[in-house]
Design a protein around this motif. Sequence first.
Motif, PDB file in Angstrom:
ATOM      1  N   HIS A 133      88.329 -11.231 -80.301  1.00  0.00           N
ATOM      2  CA  HIS A 133      89.277 -12.142 -79.644  1.00  0.00           C
ATOM      3  C   HIS A 133      88.969 -13.596 -80.018  1.00  0.00           C
ATOM      4  O   HIS A 133      87.819 -13.958 -80.282  1.00  0.00           O
ATOM      5  CB  HIS A 133      89.238 -11.963 -78.115  1.00  0.00           C
TER       6      HIS A 133
ATOM      7  N   TYR B 138      88.540 -16.178 -78.360  1.00  0.00           N
ATOM      8  CA  TYR B 138      87.607 -16.936 -77.506  1.00  0.00           C
ATOM      9  C   TYR B 138      86.134 -16.603 -77.767  1.00  0.00           C
ATOM     10  O   TYR B 138      85.257 -17.168 -77.127  1.00  0.00           O
ATOM     11  CB  TYR B 138      87.848 -16.626 -76.023  1.00  0.00           C
TER      12      TYR B 138
ATOM     13  N   ASP C 250      94.983 -12.724 -80.714  1.00  0.00           N
ATOM     14  CA  ASP C 250      95.231 -12.750 -79.275  1.00  0.00           C
ATOM     15  C   ASP C 250      95.380 -11.301 -78.792  1.00  0.00           C
ATOM     16  O   ASP C 250      95.276 -10.357 -79.588  1.00  0.00           O
ATOM     17  CB  ASP C 250      96.467 -13.606 -78.943  1.00  0.00           C
ATOM     18  N   SER C 251      95.634 -11.130 -77.510  1.00  0.00           N
ATOM     19  CA  SER C 251      95.679  -9.773 -76.953  1.00  0.00           C
ATOM     20  C   SER C 251      96.754  -8.927 -77.624  1.00  0.00           C
ATOM     21  O   SER C 251      96.536  -7.738 -77.880  1.00  0.00           O
ATOM     22  CB  SER C 251      95.964  -9.824 -75.450  1.00  0.00           C
TER      23      SER C 251
ATOM     24  N   MET D 202      90.371  -5.364 -72.816  1.00  0.00           N
ATOM     25  CA  MET D 202      90.868  -5.365 -74.202  1.00  0.00           C
ATOM     26  C   MET D 202      90.384  -4.109 -74.937  1.00  0.00           C
ATOM     27  O   MET D 202      91.133  -3.481 -75.687  1.00  0.00           O
ATOM     28  CB  MET D 202      90.390  -6.616 -74.940  1.00  0.00           C
TER      29      MET D 202
ATOM     30  N   TYR E  37     100.491  -7.835 -66.719  1.00  0.00           N
ATOM     31  CA  TYR E  37      99.869  -8.594 -67.804  1.00  0.00           C
ATOM     32  C   TYR E  37      98.802  -7.675 -68.404  1.00  0.00           C
ATOM     33  O   TYR E  37      98.212  -6.852 -67.681  1.00  0.00           O
ATOM     34  CB  TYR E  37      99.247  -9.841 -67.185  1.00  0.00           C
TER      35      TYR E  37
ATOM     36  N   ASN F 246      95.941  -8.317 -69.083  1.00  0.00           N
ATOM     37  CA  ASN F 246      94.662  -8.546 -68.386  1.00  0.00           C
ATOM     38  C   ASN F 246      94.625  -7.750 -67.094  1.00  0.00           C
ATOM     39  O   ASN F 246      94.687  -8.282 -65.980  1.00  0.00           O
ATOM     40  CB  ASN F 246      94.488 -10.040 -68.064  1.00  0.00           C
TER      41      ASN F 246
ATOM     42  N   SER G 177     100.421 -12.774 -73.024  1.00  0.00           N
ATOM     43  CA  SER G 177     100.870 -14.170 -72.931  1.00  0.00           C
ATOM     44  C   SER G 177     101.856 -14.482 -74.056  1.00  0.00           C
ATOM     45  O   SER G 177     102.659 -15.395 -73.944  1.00  0.00           O
ATOM     46  CB  SER G 177      99.667 -15.109 -72.993  1.00  0.00           C
TER      47      SER G 177
ATOM     48  N   HIS H 249      90.749 -20.879 -66.665  1.00  0.00           N
ATOM     49  CA  HIS H 249      91.930 -21.741 -66.826  1.00  0.00           C
ATOM     50  C   HIS H 249      92.176 -22.590 -65.575  1.00  0.00           C
ATOM     51  O   HIS H 249      92.722 -23.686 -65.675  1.00  0.00           O
ATOM     52  CB  HIS H 249      93.166 -20.893 -67.164  1.00  0.00           C
TER      53      HIS H 249
ATOM     54  N   HIS I 158      97.843 -22.845 -72.577  1.00  0.00           N
ATOM     55  CA  HIS I 158      97.984 -21.397 -72.373  1.00  0.00           C
ATOM     56  C   HIS I 158      98.722 -21.182 -71.050  1.00  0.00           C
ATOM     57  O   HIS I 158      98.460 -21.892 -70.068  1.00  0.00           O
ATOM     58  CB  HIS I 158      96.592 -20.751 -72.340  1.00  0.00           C
TER      59      HIS I 158
ATOM     60  N   GLU J 290      98.258 -19.294 -68.716  1.00  0.00           N
ATOM     61  CA  GLU J 290      97.399 -19.035 -67.549  1.00  0.00           C
ATOM     62  C   GLU J 290      97.016 -20.337 -66.846  1.00  0.00           C
ATOM     63  O   GLU J 290      96.385 -20.313 -65.786  1.00  0.00           O
ATOM     64  CB  GLU J 290      96.126 -18.282 -67.964  1.00  0.00           C
TER      65      GLU J 290
ATOM     66  N   SER K  90     100.335 -18.450 -76.498  1.00  0.00           N
ATOM     67  CA  SER K  90      99.167 -17.569 -76.492  1.00  0.00           C
ATOM     68  C   SER K  90      98.130 -18.182 -77.433  1.00  0.00           C
ATOM     69  O   SER K  90      98.416 -19.160 -78.138  1.00  0.00           O
ATOM     70  CB  SER K  90      99.555 -16.179 -77.011  1.00  0.00           C
ATOM     71  N   THR K  91      96.945 -17.589 -77.492  1.00  0.00           N
ATOM     72  CA  THR K  91      95.913 -18.189 -78.358  1.00  0.00           C
ATOM     73  C   THR K  91      96.323 -18.134 -79.836  1.00  0.00           C
ATOM     74  O   THR K  91      96.150 -19.114 -80.559  1.00  0.00           O
ATOM     75  CB  THR K  91      94.540 -17.520 -78.140  1.00  0.00           C
TER      76      THR K  91
END
Length: 319
Positions: A22, A24, A38-39, A62, A110, A112, A127, A174, A197, A199, A213-214
């Motif tokens: 990911h 991050y 991203d996800s 994830m 979501y 998540n 996202s 966030h 983002h 979030e 999204s990222t």
Amino acid sequence: MNDFVGKIQELKKKRNAVILVHNYQLPEVQDIADFTGDSLGLSIEASKTKADVIVFCGVYFMAETAKILSPQKTVLIPEPSAGCPLADMISAQQVRDLRVQHPDAKIICYVNTSADVKAECDYCCTSANAVEMLQNAFSDQDKIIFLPDKHLGSYAAHKTGRNVIIWQGYCPSHARILPEHIVALKKEHPAARVMAHPECNAAVLKLADAVLSTSGMLRYARESQAQEFIVATEVGMIYPLKIENPGKRFYEATSLASCPNMKKTTLAKVATSLENMVHEVLLPQDTINRAKRSIGNMIRFRKDAQLTQKEHEETKSLS
Ligand code: 13P
């Protein structure tokens, strides 16, 4: 560190493994990835990989999503305690209770969320596609429950005008990004574009030039004529942005927006994971089957609608 890189490359071949990472994650972990994203991008990659083993460097939900999409593969998470407090803000029982309270509603979660929660829902989203999902998978007549992120849910409801009941979960990392941080940085760097983002809270989103999204942030920074960007998301995002755009400048909204769970995965743990084939993500077949429907509805829906990854950039209409 180099020792681990060599060892990981060797073990990857031996195990016929792919490493999904990911955006991050720690820089050195991003550097050994076969695929970063991203996800949504990671879910798609997990669903189509030919590898026998998926090593998932991210947080637990994830890795579970990868297992749901590729149940015949061995999915490993190098650090199994890497959780997501947002995902933990709703349980499967709470979703079942919502069904009883709102029997006529369709439930969208979501990504998540735990596999158990996904198994109770009708649709999944990330996202990157929450707005498109609300827009295209539902009608104005539908009663929709969005869970668990209140900021993403409110943002997508606002953009689409859909009738949405929103669960009140949030991401603690966030939540530490405040409008004051953005205002101060904008004063310091008046030419900078603000990427946020979804979030982030609504006051932060109102100050953003783009809500993304990222991976959307990576695309936006790459394509934008701007040279400076204020980045309102988890601090790990600064690394891939800088790597892809060495001539541009990126400012984190606040150093407080660091996710401790995303930082738990190290190269040593990735090497151990491949060497000892730990820690395997296992899910009951019934959970996989039921959760696959909600995720499948998202992925199939994207294909059916021939959606691009392009997102809802301008957010001025929020104000
Ligand atoms: P993305 O899907 O935008 O990468 O976000 C994942 C996430 O967990 C954000 O906190």
